[in-house]
Design a protein around this motif. Structure first.
Motif, PDB file in Angstrom:
ATOM      1  N   ARG A 191       0.833  -1.205   0.000  1.00 48.46           N
ATOM      2  CA  ARG A 191       0.000   0.000   0.000  1.00 48.46           C
ATOM      3  C   ARG A 191       0.867   1.254   0.000  1.00 48.46           C
ATOM      4  O   ARG A 191       0.607   2.202  -0.744  1.00 48.46           O
ATOM      5  N   ALA A 192       1.899   1.249   0.844  1.00 49.69           N
ATOM      6  CA  ALA A 192       2.781   2.413   0.931  1.00 49.69           C
ATOM      7  C   ALA A 192       3.528   2.635  -0.388  1.00 49.69           C
ATOM      8  O   ALA A 192       3.654   3.777  -0.848  1.00 49.69           O
ATOM      9  N   GLU A 193       3.986   1.569  -1.009  1.00 56.67           N
ATOM     10  CA  GLU A 193       4.684   1.698  -2.291  1.00 56.67           C
ATOM     11  C   GLU A 193       3.746   2.250  -3.366  1.00 56.67           C
ATOM     12  O   GLU A 193       4.152   3.104  -4.158  1.00 56.67           O
ATOM     13  N   ARG A 194       2.491   1.780  -3.382  1.00 55.04           N
ATOM     14  CA  ARG A 194       1.517   2.307  -4.357  1.00 55.04           C
ATOM     15  C   ARG A 194       1.282   3.801  -4.126  1.00 55.04           C
ATOM     16  O   ARG A 194       1.226   4.584  -5.078  1.00 55.04           O
ATOM     17  N   ARG A 195       1.130   4.197  -2.862  1.00 52.57           N
ATOM     18  CA  ARG A 195       0.904   5.611  -2.543  1.00 52.57           C
ATOM     19  C   ARG A 195       2.101   6.459  -2.971  1.00 52.57           C
ATOM     20  O   ARG A 195       1.928   7.574  -3.467  1.00 52.57           O
ATOM     21  N   MET A 196       3.300   5.922  -2.789  1.00 52.24           N
ATOM     22  CA  MET A 196       4.492   6.674  -3.178  1.00 52.24           C
ATOM     23  C   MET A 196       4.623   6.775  -4.696  1.00 52.24           C
ATOM     24  O   MET A 196       5.094   7.788  -5.213  1.00 52.24           O
ATOM     25  N   ASN A 197       4.194   5.740  -5.408  1.00 56.32           N
ATOM     26  CA  ASN A 197       4.270   5.756  -6.866  1.00 56.32           C
ATOM     27  C   ASN A 197       3.267   6.718  -7.475  1.00 56.32           C
ATOM     28  O   ASN A 197       3.441   7.166  -8.607  1.00 56.32           O
ATOM     29  N   ASN A 198       2.209   7.057  -6.763  1.00 58.33           N
ATOM     30  CA  ASN A 198       1.200   8.013  -7.223  1.00 58.33           C
ATOM     31  C   ASN A 198       1.530   9.415  -6.738  1.00 58.33           C
ATOM     32  O   ASN A 198       0.648  10.213  -6.484  1.00 58.33           O
ATOM     33  N   ARG A 199       2.800   9.713  -6.645  1.00 57.70           N
ATOM     34  CA  ARG A 199       3.260  10.973  -6.058  1.00 57.70           C
ATOM     35  C   ARG A 199       2.718  12.197  -6.781  1.00 57.70           C
ATOM     36  O   ARG A 199       2.489  13.234  -6.177  1.00 57.70           O
ATOM     37  N   SER A 200       2.498  12.110  -8.073  1.00 63.10           N
ATOM     38  CA  SER A 200       2.065  13.282  -8.826  1.00 63.10           C
ATOM     39  C   SER A 200       0.745  13.843  -8.300  1.00 63.10           C
ATOM     40  O   SER A 200       0.492  15.030  -8.389  1.00 63.10           O
ATOM     41  N   SER A 201      -0.080  12.967  -7.722  1.00 59.47           N
ATOM     42  CA  SER A 201      -1.370  13.427  -7.218  1.00 59.47           C
ATOM     43  C   SER A 201      -1.349  13.669  -5.707  1.00 59.47           C
ATOM     44  O   SER A 201      -2.382  13.885  -5.108  1.00 59.47           O
ATOM     45  N   GLN A 202      -0.166  13.640  -5.117  1.00 60.03           N
ATOM     46  CA  GLN A 202      -0.061  13.799  -3.663  1.00 60.03           C
ATOM     47  C   GLN A 202       0.710  15.049  -3.311  1.00 60.03           C
ATOM     48  O   GLN A 202       1.556  15.512  -4.067  1.00 60.03           O
ATOM     49  N   ASP A 203       0.421  15.545  -2.136  1.00 64.63           N
ATOM     50  CA  ASP A 203       1.252  16.632  -1.640  1.00 64.63           C
ATOM     51  C   ASP A 203       2.408  16.028  -0.843  1.00 64.63           C
ATOM     52  O   ASP A 203       2.483  14.820  -0.633  1.00 64.63           O
ATOM     53  N   HIS A 204       3.291  16.871  -0.380  1.00 66.91           N
ATOM     54  CA  HIS A 204       4.492  16.422   0.325  1.00 66.91           C
ATOM     55  C   HIS A 204       4.157  15.653   1.607  1.00 66.91           C
ATOM     56  O   HIS A 204       4.814  14.672   1.931  1.00 66.91           O
ATOM     57  N   VAL A 205       3.140  16.081   2.330  1.00 69.74           N
ATOM     58  CA  VAL A 205       2.765  15.427   3.591  1.00 69.74           C
ATOM     59  C   VAL A 205       2.306  13.996   3.338  1.00 69.74           C
ATOM     60  O   VAL A 205       2.710  13.067   4.043  1.00 69.74           O
ATOM     61  N   ASP A 206       1.479  13.786   2.316  1.00 69.92           N
ATOM     62  CA  ASP A 206       1.026  12.432   1.998  1.00 69.92           C
ATOM     63  C   ASP A 206       2.194  11.542   1.592  1.00 69.92           C
ATOM     64  O   ASP A 206       2.247  10.370   1.958  1.00 69.92           O
ATOM     65  N   PHE A 207       3.120  12.088   0.824  1.00 73.08           N
ATOM     66  CA  PHE A 207       4.276  11.302   0.404  1.00 73.08           C
ATOM     67  C   PHE A 207       5.108  10.904   1.619  1.00 73.08           C
ATOM     68  O   PHE A 207       5.537   9.760   1.741  1.00 73.08           O
ATOM     69  N   ARG A 208       5.322  11.840   2.538  1.00 71.45           N
ATOM     70  CA  ARG A 208       6.116  11.553   3.741  1.00 71.45           C
ATOM     71  C   ARG A 208       5.428  10.506   4.604  1.00 71.45           C
ATOM     72  O   ARG A 208       6.085   9.615   5.147  1.00 71.45           O
ATOM     73  N   ARG A 209       4.112  10.577   4.721  1.00 73.62           N
ATOM     74  CA  ARG A 209       3.373   9.565   5.484  1.00 73.62           C
ATOM     75  C   ARG A 209       3.526   8.190   4.842  1.00 73.62           C
ATOM     76  O   ARG A 209       3.697   7.194   5.533  1.00 73.62           O
ATOM     77  N   ALA A 210       3.468   8.132   3.514  1.00 70.49           N
ATOM     78  CA  ALA A 210       3.646   6.861   2.810  1.00 70.49           C
ATOM     79  C   ALA A 210       5.066   6.339   3.005  1.00 70.49           C
ATOM     80  O   ALA A 210       5.278   5.135   3.200  1.00 70.49           O
ATOM     81  N   GLU A 211       6.027   7.246   2.982  1.00 74.00           N
ATOM     82  CA  GLU A 211       7.424   6.871   3.184  1.00 74.00           C
ATOM     83  C   GLU A 211       7.635   6.261   4.585  1.00 74.00           C
ATOM     84  O   GLU A 211       8.292   5.237   4.741  1.00 74.00           O
ATOM     85  N   LEU A 212       7.055   6.888   5.596  1.00 69.77           N
ATOM     86  CA  LEU A 212       7.161   6.371   6.968  1.00 69.77           C
ATOM     87  C   LEU A 212       6.443   5.033   7.108  1.00 69.77           C
ATOM     88  O   LEU A 212       6.938   4.121   7.786  1.00 69.77           O
ATOM     89  N   ALA A 213       5.284   4.893   6.474  1.00 68.63           N
ATOM     90  CA  ALA A 213       4.558   3.619   6.512  1.00 68.63           C
ATOM     91  C   ALA A 213       5.385   2.517   5.867  1.00 68.63           C
ATOM     92  O   ALA A 213       5.429   1.379   6.361  1.00 68.63           O
ATOM     93  N   LEU A 214       6.073   2.845   4.785  1.00 62.31           N
ATOM     94  CA  LEU A 214       6.938   1.872   4.113  1.00 62.31           C
ATOM     95  C   LEU A 214       8.098   1.468   5.026  1.00 62.31           C
ATOM     96  O   LEU A 214       8.413   0.284   5.146  1.00 62.31           O
ATOM     97  N   GLN A 215       8.719   2.429   5.708  1.00 61.97           N
ATOM     98  CA  GLN A 215       9.812   2.114   6.636  1.00 61.97           C
ATOM     99  C   GLN A 215       9.333   1.175   7.745  1.00 61.97           C
ATOM    100  O   GLN A 215      10.016   0.215   8.093  1.00 61.97           O
ATOM    101  N   ARG A 216       8.159   1.467   8.313  1.00 66.40           N
ATOM    102  CA  ARG A 216       7.630   0.632   9.391  1.00 66.40           C
ATOM    103  C   ARG A 216       7.349  -0.784   8.900  1.00 66.40           C
ATOM    104  O   ARG A 216       7.684  -1.758   9.572  1.00 66.40           O
ATOM    105  N   ALA A 217       6.746  -0.890   7.729  1.00 67.74           N
ATOM    106  CA  ALA A 217       6.426  -2.213   7.184  1.00 67.74           C
ATOM    107  C   ALA A 217       7.693  -3.011   6.891  1.00 67.74           C
ATOM    108  O   ALA A 217       7.782  -4.197   7.220  1.00 67.74           O
ATOM    109  N   MET A 218       8.687  -2.363   6.305  1.00 67.34           N
ATOM    110  CA  MET A 218       9.931  -3.066   5.981  1.00 67.34           C
ATOM    111  C   MET A 218      10.663  -3.482   7.259  1.00 67.34           C
ATOM    112  O   MET A 218      11.251  -4.563   7.308  1.00 67.34           O
ATOM    113  N   ASN A 219      10.610  -2.666   8.295  1.00 66.57           N
ATOM    114  CA  ASN A 219      11.220  -3.019   9.572  1.00 66.57           C
ATOM    115  C   ASN A 219      10.537  -4.253  10.159  1.00 66.57           C
ATOM    116  O   ASN A 219      11.203  -5.178  10.618  1.00 66.57           O
TER     117      ASN A 219
END
Length: 138
Positions: A99-127
């Motif tokens: 889910r986090a990777e999909r959200r990050m790949n749709n960056r063009s439709s996201q603002d910086h805050v949404d991208f950062r939230r997706a990035e943090l979610a990806l870090q947590r999931a990978m950990n």
């Protein structure tokens, strides 16, 4: 070898409280090892595994940020969340990663805050996935 008390605390509860021989955590300045008698310090923690050893038993937790405080008599980990390797739902973690990777790949439709939230979610999931594959004991 001398032991010391390790406490892992989240906002919900005390997750762990036992005597250990050593702790290895990842702070913002890098990996840090703690043995009995370590100088008192406080460091912010990254989203990363926390590994500790008591005798021949090695245990790993997925730590989702927080702080590590070394006191003269104990080490306290104040974490946003902490999960023992054996308690991690790997399928749920993989789904969160996707889910986090999909959200990050749709960056063009996201603002910086949404991208950062997706990035943090990806870090947590990978950990969580990394810790679950490390196994409880080594």
């Amino acid at each position: 070898m001398s032991t010391f008390l390790l406490e892992i605390v989240t906002p919900e509860r005390m997750v762990f409280s036992e005597q250990v021989d050593r702790v290895v955590a990842t702070g913002v300045d890098g990996e840090m090892g703690v043995l009995a008698g370590h100088i008192p310090t406080v460091t912010p923690l990254k989203v990363a595994p926390l590994v500790f050893q008591a005798g021949n038993k090695r245990t790993t937790f997925a730590i989702q940020g927080g702080f590590l405080e070394v006191r003269p008599d104990k080490v306290v980990v104040l974490a946003e969340s902490a999960e023992r390797a054996n308690d991690i739902d790997v399928e749920r973690a993989r789904a969160a990663k996707e889910r986090a990777e999909r959200r990050m790949n749709n960056r063009s439709s996201q603002d910086h805050v949404d991208f950062r939230r997706a990035e943090l979610a990806l870090q947590r999931a990978m950990n969580r996935i990394k810790v679950s594959s490390s196994g409880e004991n080594r």
